[in-house]
Design an enzyme around this catalytic site. Structure first.
Site, PDB file in Angstrom:
ATOM      1  CD  GLU A 185       6.630   6.985   7.164  1.00  0.00           C
ATOM      2  OE1 GLU A 185       6.508   5.896   7.721  1.00  0.00           O
ATOM      3  OE2 GLU A 185       6.539   7.093   6.080  1.00  0.00           O
ATOM      4  NE  ARG A 186       1.696   8.818   7.011  1.00  0.00           N
ATOM      5  CZ  ARG A 186       2.302   9.313   5.943  1.00  0.00           C
ATOM      6  NH1 ARG A 186       3.140  10.456   6.258  1.00  0.00           N
ATOM      7  NH2 ARG A 186       2.309   8.895   4.868  1.00  0.00           N
TER       8      ARG A 186
ATOM      9  CE  LYS B 101       9.761   1.718   8.805  1.00  0.00           C
ATOM     10  NZ  LYS B 101       8.831   2.804   8.184  1.00  0.00           N
TER      11      LYS B 101
ATOM     12  CD  GLU C 140      -7.640   0.155   4.315  1.00  0.00           C
ATOM     13  OE1 GLU C 140      -6.660  -0.130   3.881  1.00  0.00           O
ATOM     14  OE2 GLU C 140      -7.938  -0.594   5.355  1.00  0.00           O
TER      15      GLU C 140
ATOM     16  CB  SER D 230      -1.710   0.288   2.817  1.00  0.00           C
ATOM     17  OG  SER D 230      -0.503   0.492   2.210  1.00  0.00           O
TER      18      SER D 230
ATOM     19  CG  PHE E  40      -1.196   6.199  10.558  1.00  0.00           C
ATOM     20  CD1 PHE E  40      -2.244   6.706  11.363  1.00  0.00           C
ATOM     21  CD2 PHE E  40      -1.538   5.855   9.194  1.00  0.00           C
ATOM     22  CE1 PHE E  40      -3.690   6.993  10.766  1.00  0.00           C
ATOM     23  CE2 PHE E  40      -2.677   5.881   8.744  1.00  0.00           C
ATOM     24  CZ  PHE E  40      -3.671   6.513   9.536  1.00  0.00           C
TER      25      PHE E  40
ATOM     26  CB  CYS F 111      -7.105  -2.726  10.206  1.00  0.00           C
ATOM     27  SG  CYS F 111      -6.609  -3.749  11.608  1.00  0.00           S
TER      28      CYS F 111
HETATM   29  P1  NAD Z   1       1.471   1.823   4.930  1.00  0.00           P
HETATM   30  O1  NAD Z   1       1.146   0.759   4.488  1.00  0.00           O
HETATM   31  O2  NAD Z   1       1.504   3.403   4.337  1.00  0.00           O
HETATM   32  O3  NAD Z   1       2.658   2.008   5.908  1.00  0.00           O
HETATM   33  C1  NAD Z   1       2.852   0.814   6.661  1.00  0.00           C
HETATM   34  C2  NAD Z   1       4.409   0.930   7.120  1.00  0.00           C
HETATM   35  O4  NAD Z   1       5.025   0.623   5.669  1.00  0.00           O
HETATM   36  C3  NAD Z   1       4.970   2.318   7.684  1.00  0.00           C
HETATM   37  O5  NAD Z   1       6.026   1.660   8.610  1.00  0.00           O
HETATM   38  C4  NAD Z   1       5.675   2.987   6.294  1.00  0.00           C
HETATM   39  O6  NAD Z   1       6.766   3.599   6.534  1.00  0.00           O
HETATM   40  C5  NAD Z   1       6.094   1.608   5.419  1.00  0.00           C
HETATM   41  N1  NAD Z   1       6.001   1.932   4.139  1.00  0.00           N
HETATM   42  C6  NAD Z   1       5.016   2.718   3.481  1.00  0.00           C
HETATM   43  N2  NAD Z   1       5.547   2.939   1.988  1.00  0.00           N
HETATM   44  C7  NAD Z   1       6.294   1.992   2.036  1.00  0.00           C
HETATM   45  C8  NAD Z   1       7.096   1.606   0.645  1.00  0.00           C
HETATM   46  N3  NAD Z   1       6.744   1.861  -0.404  1.00  0.00           N
HETATM   47  N4  NAD Z   1       8.084   0.794   1.043  1.00  0.00           N
HETATM   48  C9  NAD Z   1       8.427   0.126   2.003  1.00  0.00           C
HETATM   49  N5  NAD Z   1       7.646   0.442   3.208  1.00  0.00           N
HETATM   50  C10 NAD Z   1       6.732   1.290   3.053  1.00  0.00           C
HETATM   51  O7  NAD Z   1       0.190   1.901   6.059  1.00  0.00           O
HETATM   52  P2  NAD Z   1      -0.376   3.057   7.096  1.00  0.00           P
HETATM   53  O8  NAD Z   1      -0.961   4.223   6.090  1.00  0.00           O
HETATM   54  O9  NAD Z   1       0.896   3.329   8.148  1.00  0.00           O
HETATM   55  O10 NAD Z   1      -1.337   2.520   7.839  1.00  0.00           O
HETATM   56  C11 NAD Z   1      -2.798   2.151   7.497  1.00  0.00           C
HETATM   57  C12 NAD Z   1      -3.055   0.786   6.669  1.00  0.00           C
HETATM   58  O11 NAD Z   1      -2.499  -0.327   7.542  1.00  0.00           O
HETATM   59  C13 NAD Z   1      -4.375   0.672   6.387  1.00  0.00           C
HETATM   60  O12 NAD Z   1      -4.648   0.213   5.062  1.00  0.00           O
HETATM   61  C14 NAD Z   1      -5.161  -0.199   7.484  1.00  0.00           C
HETATM   62  O13 NAD Z   1      -5.834  -1.162   7.128  1.00  0.00           O
HETATM   63  C15 NAD Z   1      -3.792  -1.165   7.503  1.00  0.00           C
HETATM   64  N6  NAD Z   1      -3.686  -1.856   8.962  1.00  0.00           N
HETATM   65  C16 NAD Z   1      -3.881  -3.260   8.772  1.00  0.00           C
HETATM   66  C17 NAD Z   1      -4.138  -3.679  10.197  1.00  0.00           C
HETATM   67  C18 NAD Z   1      -4.520  -5.418  10.033  1.00  0.00           C
HETATM   68  O14 NAD Z   1      -4.104  -5.800  11.158  1.00  0.00           O
HETATM   69  N7  NAD Z   1      -4.704  -5.995   9.069  1.00  0.00           N
HETATM   70  C19 NAD Z   1      -3.802  -3.172  11.394  1.00  0.00           C
HETATM   71  C20 NAD Z   1      -3.781  -1.852  11.451  1.00  0.00           C
HETATM   72  C21 NAD Z   1      -3.634  -1.293  10.002  1.00  0.00           C
END
Ligand code: NAD
Length: 494
Positions: free
Chosen positions: A175-176, A172, A379, A225, A148, A280
């Site tokens: 969803e937020r 994909k 984190e 994450s 998101f 991140c």
């Molecule tokens: P998230 O992991 O909750 O979601 C990321 C994606 O995974 C979304 O599209 C979500 O719909 C999907 N998802 C969530 N749960 C899932 C599951 N159980 N099975 C399959 N797919 C699933 O992350 P977020 O809260 O949207 O974003 C924040 C996180 O992203 C933080 O941890 C941040 O550090 C990380 N991030 C990392 C970078 C990087 O470059 N390393 C960059 C941006 C964000």
């Protein structure tokens, strides 16, 4: 409430069976209804991408490049509109939203150079009369699953290079804040991208699992994450796909006693609290070396008091709300537990008062954080800055190297030799020297180490060309021209 559709083969498609609200985090109001894709809908998107693949991979490189040149113009022209969409669903202030579009543009500009990027290699006469050359061909259908926190930039990290390389994509998004992806798909179409090359499906685990399990999907790019990144990596790899899965972070900024402390405090405040700490590459730990701790903490506190927190559409706001009420409660729980873990809460963001039902919290500063505590290890992904005090540089760098995450890190110092030593020995993928958020420009690649990245390819830049292409090596022998002369029966001087 407006409904947000999928984009499949250029068509806007709704799944009525499952829907979910998309909120405006600044007001707490549900503003859109989002279609949540069923497995069948995702299969349709994959089929559309597979159907578009033969024509797109055969499209000349100059025509492909044209799409990116056009897209660059469109993105620049439409930045205010797109930034407003980002702010309305993510909550970040408009200048931050425009900033992420500018960073995403770097990936579009990089992709526009695809004629150069897709060049192969050639060796003449490796054996008598034998030549060898290599070409880079697309991998096929690519799945792009995004978080998101950067709803424009992170999709562009992936889809620009993937499409430039001749692949077709199913995106994909989170969803937020899903509307930005639909907007980007529309801009790509306007820029000349054929239907089906970029498809967008909205959804959750059902959609992601369908992408991970489909034999038609050949590569998966994921950012999110760490627990989900690890899951995506394992499931996609078990299904024989190439995968890059970027995870979470806990970025440390070491401040040496010789550093410019005003510059360091400015950097800490913008890097910790910008975009409400939902980056991140946000700085979440300041490591104060030697005697400077008290002065540095005082300077950070002084600057925090001036931060304006409010609706991201208000030009006066410097920081907006968090993405959801749950995210805010989770962030605040770390502040609530900090004192019991032996830390000193210098500024408690929970005390800030906000009108309305937005998902706001104030900025927090926690000093004397113990390295065994949750505030230090986890984190938090919110506007909470931890300060750890150490006596020496060596202690500081050891802390970073022992941490689970290794996304970005920074050192603030005037000592060039020490900065070089830090660059040499620190265990993180991106390093700043007097730069708090060292996100590489688009001509380099982005990626962390340790639990911040699963897979071996970093994202965007040169490593993306490697990730989104398969190399083919061709060994050639042609008959010697003298031996191949054919007597066609004409007089020799005719
Ligand atoms: P998230 O992991 O909750 O979601 C990321 C994606 O995974 C979304 O599209 C979500 O719909 C999907 N998802 C969530 N749960 C899932 C599951 N159980 N099975 C399959 N797919 C699933 O992350 P977020 O809260 O949207 O974003 C924040 C996180 O992203 C933080 O941890 C941040 O550090 C990380 N991030 C990392 C970078 C990087 O470059 N390393 C960059 C941006 C964000």
């Amino acid at each position: 409430m407006a409904r947000i559709p999928h984009v499949i083969a250029g068509e806007k498609v709704m799944d009525a069976a499952r829907t979910q609200a998309v909120f405006n985090p600044a007001t707490g109001e549900a503003q859109h209804e989002l279609s949540i894709a069923s497995a069948e809908t995702v299969e349709q998107a994959i089929a559309a991408a597979a159907a578009a693949l033969p024509a797109w991979r055969s499209t000349s490189l100059t025509k492909r490049a044209d799409v990116f040149f056009n897209l660059r113009q469109l993105l620049k022209q439409r930045t205010p509109e797109l930034a407003a969409i980002v702010t309305s669903e993510h909550g970040k202030v408009l200048s931050d939203a425009a900033g992420e579009i500018a960073r995403g543009l770097e990936n579009v500009e990089f992709a526009a150079g695809l004629l150069h990027l897709l060049k192969g290699e050639r060796d003449e006469q490796v054996s008598t009369g034998v030549d060898v050359h290599s070409v880079k061909q697309p991998v096929g259908v690519v799945a792009a699953i995004t978080p998101f926190n950067f709803p424009v930039m992170v999709p562009l990290w992936m889809i620009a290079s993937a499409i430039a390389c001749g692949n077709t994509v199913v995106l994909k998004p989170s969803e937020r804040d899903p509307s930005a992806s639909v907007f980007i798909a529309d801009l790509f179409r306007e820029a000349g991208l054929p239907d089906g090359v970029l498809n967008v499906v909205h959804g959750d685990k059902v959609a992601d699992d369908t992408l991970l399990d489909s034999p038609a999907v050949k590569a998966v790019s994921f950012v999110g994450s760490t627990p989900i990144a690890k899951y995506i990596y394992e499931r996609a790899a078990a299904n024989g796909k190439r995968v890059q899965a970027l995870g979470g972070a806990k970025n440390h900024m070491i401040v040496m006693p010789d550093a410019d402390l005003d510059m360091s405090a400015d950097a800490a405040v913008s890097a910790a609290y910008g975009s409400a700490g939902e980056r991140c590459m946000a700085v979440s730990v300041v490591v104060a070396v030697g005697e400077i701790g008290d002065v540095l903490v005082a300077k950070i506190k002084e600057r925090m008091e001036k931060l304006v927190i409010g609706d991201g559409t208000d030009p006066a706001s410097e920081m907006g709300p968090l993405i959801t009420a749950e995210a805010r409660d989770r962030v605040e729980s770390y502040v609530a537990g900090a004192a019991a873990e032996g830390a000193t809460v210098v500024v408690d963001g929970r005390e800030a008062k906000f009108e309305g039902d937005g998902f706001f919290t104030g900025v927090s500063l926690i000093d004397h954080v113990q390295t065994g505590s949750k505030v230090y290890r986890d984190e938090i992904f919110g506007p909470v800055l931890a300060v750890v005090r150490v006596d020496t540089y060596d202690e500081g760098v050891t802390l970073i190297n022992e941490h689970q995450f290794g996304n970005g890190t920074a050192i603030f110092t005037r000592d060039g030799g020490l900065a070089r030593q830090f660059e040499f020995e620190v265990e993180a993928g991106m390093v700043g020297i007097n730069v708090p958020i060292p996100v590489p420009v688009g001509s380099f690649s982005f990626g962390g180490w340790k639990d911040s990245l699963f897979g071996d390819s970093h994202i965007y830049g040169p490593e993306s060309i490697h990730f989104y292409t398969r190399s083919k090596v061709i060994t050639t022998r042609w008959p010697n021209p003298d031996q191949s002369k054919v007597d066609l029966g004409f007089p020799s001087n005719s």
